[in-house]
Design a protein around this motif. Sequence first.
Motif, PDB file in Angstrom:
ATOM      1  N   TRP A  51     -16.384   6.715 -10.088  1.00 63.24           N
ATOM      2  CA  TRP A  51     -16.077   7.198  -8.751  1.00 63.24           C
ATOM      3  C   TRP A  51     -15.590   6.063  -7.850  1.00 63.24           C
ATOM      4  CZ3 TRP A  51     -14.923  11.934  -8.012  1.00 63.24           C
ATOM      5  CH2 TRP A  51     -15.480  12.916  -8.824  1.00 63.24           C
ATOM      6  N   SER A  52     -16.073   4.856  -8.057  1.00 67.13           N
ATOM      7  CA  SER A  52     -15.571   3.712  -7.286  1.00 67.13           C
ATOM      8  C   SER A  52     -14.084   3.482  -7.579  1.00 67.13           C
ATOM      9  CB  SER A  52     -16.362   2.451  -7.623  1.00 67.13           C
ATOM     10  OG  SER A  52     -17.708   2.607  -7.264  1.00 67.13           O
ATOM     11  N   ALA A  53     -13.715   3.573  -8.855  1.00 67.34           N
ATOM     12  CA  ALA A  53     -12.304   3.408  -9.226  1.00 67.34           C
ATOM     13  C   ALA A  53     -11.451   4.540  -8.644  1.00 67.34           C
ATOM     14  CB  ALA A  53     -12.166   3.358 -10.742  1.00 67.34           C
ATOM     15  N   CYS A  54     -11.964   5.760  -8.644  1.00 65.12           N
ATOM     16  CA  CYS A  54     -11.214   6.892  -8.090  1.00 65.12           C
ATOM     17  C   CYS A  54     -10.978   6.716  -6.595  1.00 65.12           C
ATOM     18  CB  CYS A  54     -11.977   8.194  -8.330  1.00 65.12           C
ATOM     19  SG  CYS A  54     -12.001   8.709 -10.052  1.00 65.12           S
ATOM     20  N   VAL A  55     -12.007   6.324  -5.872  1.00 60.47           N
ATOM     21  CA  VAL A  55     -11.874   6.127  -4.422  1.00 60.47           C
ATOM     22  C   VAL A  55     -10.927   4.970  -4.134  1.00 60.47           C
ATOM     23  CG1 VAL A  55     -13.124   5.458  -2.337  1.00 60.47           C
ATOM     24  CG2 VAL A  55     -14.081   7.183  -3.858  1.00 60.47           C
ATOM     25  N   THR A  56     -11.051   3.878  -4.881  1.00 62.03           N
ATOM     26  CA  THR A  56     -10.178   2.721  -4.679  1.00 62.03           C
ATOM     27  C   THR A  56      -8.720   3.093  -4.953  1.00 62.03           C
ATOM     28  OG1 THR A  56     -11.977   1.249  -5.313  1.00 62.03           O
ATOM     29  CG2 THR A  56      -9.754   0.344  -5.377  1.00 62.03           C
ATOM     30  N   ALA A  57      -8.467   3.812  -6.024  1.00 60.44           N
ATOM     31  CA  ALA A  57      -7.097   4.207  -6.361  1.00 60.44           C
ATOM     32  C   ALA A  57      -6.529   5.174  -5.317  1.00 60.44           C
ATOM     33  CB  ALA A  57      -7.063   4.854  -7.744  1.00 60.44           C
ATOM     34  N   THR A  58      -7.378   5.987  -4.729  1.00 60.77           N
ATOM     35  CA  THR A  58      -6.921   6.926  -3.716  1.00 60.77           C
ATOM     36  C   THR A  58      -6.586   6.216  -2.405  1.00 60.77           C
ATOM     37  OG1 THR A  58      -8.243   8.680  -4.700  1.00 60.77           O
ATOM     38  CG2 THR A  58      -7.545   9.002  -2.436  1.00 60.77           C
ATOM     39  N   LEU A  59      -7.404   5.249  -2.012  1.00 58.43           N
ATOM     40  CA  LEU A  59      -7.214   4.576  -0.727  1.00 58.43           C
ATOM     41  C   LEU A  59      -6.254   3.390  -0.782  1.00 58.43           C
ATOM     42  CD1 LEU A  59     -10.872   4.642   0.617  1.00 58.43           C
ATOM     43  CD2 LEU A  59      -8.971   6.127   1.251  1.00 58.43           C
ATOM     44  N   ALA A  60      -5.930   2.903  -1.960  1.00 53.48           N
ATOM     45  CA  ALA A  60      -5.072   1.715  -2.090  1.00 53.48           C
ATOM     46  C   ALA A  60      -3.719   1.886  -1.394  1.00 53.48           C
ATOM     47  CB  ALA A  60      -4.892   1.358  -3.558  1.00 53.48           C
ATOM     48  N   PRO A  61      -2.995   2.988  -1.563  1.00 51.58           N
ATOM     49  CA  PRO A  61      -1.700   3.114  -0.869  1.00 51.58           C
ATOM     50  C   PRO A  61      -1.835   3.059   0.651  1.00 51.58           C
ATOM     51  CG  PRO A  61      -1.881   4.770  -2.586  1.00 51.58           C
ATOM     52  CD  PRO A  61      -3.223   4.120  -2.468  1.00 51.58           C
ATOM     53  N   PHE A  62      -2.922   3.598   1.178  1.00 53.77           N
ATOM     54  CA  PHE A  62      -3.141   3.571   2.615  1.00 53.77           C
ATOM     55  C   PHE A  62      -3.275   2.126   3.113  1.00 53.77           C
ATOM     56  CE2 PHE A  62      -6.308   3.359   6.049  1.00 53.77           C
ATOM     57  CZ  PHE A  62      -5.598   4.008   7.050  1.00 53.77           C
ATOM     58  N   PHE A  63      -4.088   1.325   2.420  1.00 53.75           N
ATOM     59  CA  PHE A  63      -4.300  -0.042   2.852  1.00 53.75           C
ATOM     60  C   PHE A  63      -3.064  -0.905   2.625  1.00 53.75           C
ATOM     61  CE2 PHE A  63      -8.816   1.234   2.381  1.00 53.75           C
ATOM     62  CZ  PHE A  63      -9.166   1.057   3.708  1.00 53.75           C
ATOM     63  N   VAL A  64      -2.306  -0.623   1.593  1.00 58.78           N
ATOM     64  CA  VAL A  64      -1.042  -1.343   1.386  1.00 58.78           C
ATOM     65  C   VAL A  64      -0.083  -1.007   2.530  1.00 58.78           C
ATOM     66  CG1 VAL A  64       0.997  -1.472  -0.087  1.00 58.78           C
ATOM     67  CG2 VAL A  64      -1.269  -1.537  -1.104  1.00 58.78           C
ATOM     68  N   LEU A  66      -0.919  -0.156   5.559  1.00 64.59           N
ATOM     69  CA  LEU A  66      -1.395  -0.847   6.761  1.00 64.59           C
ATOM     70  C   LEU A  66      -0.962  -2.301   6.735  1.00 64.59           C
ATOM     71  CD1 LEU A  66      -5.042   0.415   7.384  1.00 64.59           C
ATOM     72  CD2 LEU A  66      -3.026   0.811   8.784  1.00 64.59           C
ATOM     73  N   GLY A  67      -1.007  -2.917   5.565  1.00 70.38           N
ATOM     74  CA  GLY A  67      -0.626  -4.315   5.445  1.00 70.38           C
ATOM     75  C   GLY A  67       0.861  -4.534   5.667  1.00 70.38           C
ATOM     76  N   LEU A  68       1.672  -3.557   5.289  1.00 71.47           N
ATOM     77  CA  LEU A  68       3.123  -3.697   5.460  1.00 71.47           C
ATOM     78  C   LEU A  68       3.570  -3.413   6.889  1.00 71.47           C
ATOM     79  CD1 LEU A  68       4.405  -1.968   2.198  1.00 71.47           C
ATOM     80  CD2 LEU A  68       4.244  -4.426   2.671  1.00 71.47           C
ATOM     81  N   GLY A  69       2.760  -2.611   7.594  1.00 70.52           N
ATOM     82  CA  GLY A  69       3.158  -2.185   8.936  1.00 70.52           C
ATOM     83  C   GLY A  69       2.813  -3.075  10.005  1.00 70.52           C
TER      84      GLY A  69
END
Length: 69
Positions: A51-64, A66-69
């Motif tokens: 479940w940690s991997a699932c949550v991380t994979a789901t939220l990764a695009p959001f944080f990327v 944020l970093g680009l913006g």
Amino acid sequence: MTIQDPNEDDGMLLWLVIVVPVVAGFGGIWAPVNIRLRRRLFTVPPPYPYWSACVTATLAPFFVGLGLG
């Protein structure tokens, strides 16, 4: 007579009307799909890392984003 400021804060109702159904719909699809996929695996992985991997994979695009913006 007063003129409404176009920059006036409209409050949180609009966000709640849009965000709550989208998040609830996504979660309502995401959780059962992951539960079913977890059961279909040949060896059932431990729940915490899975479940940690699932949550991380789901939220990764959001944080990327944020970093680009």
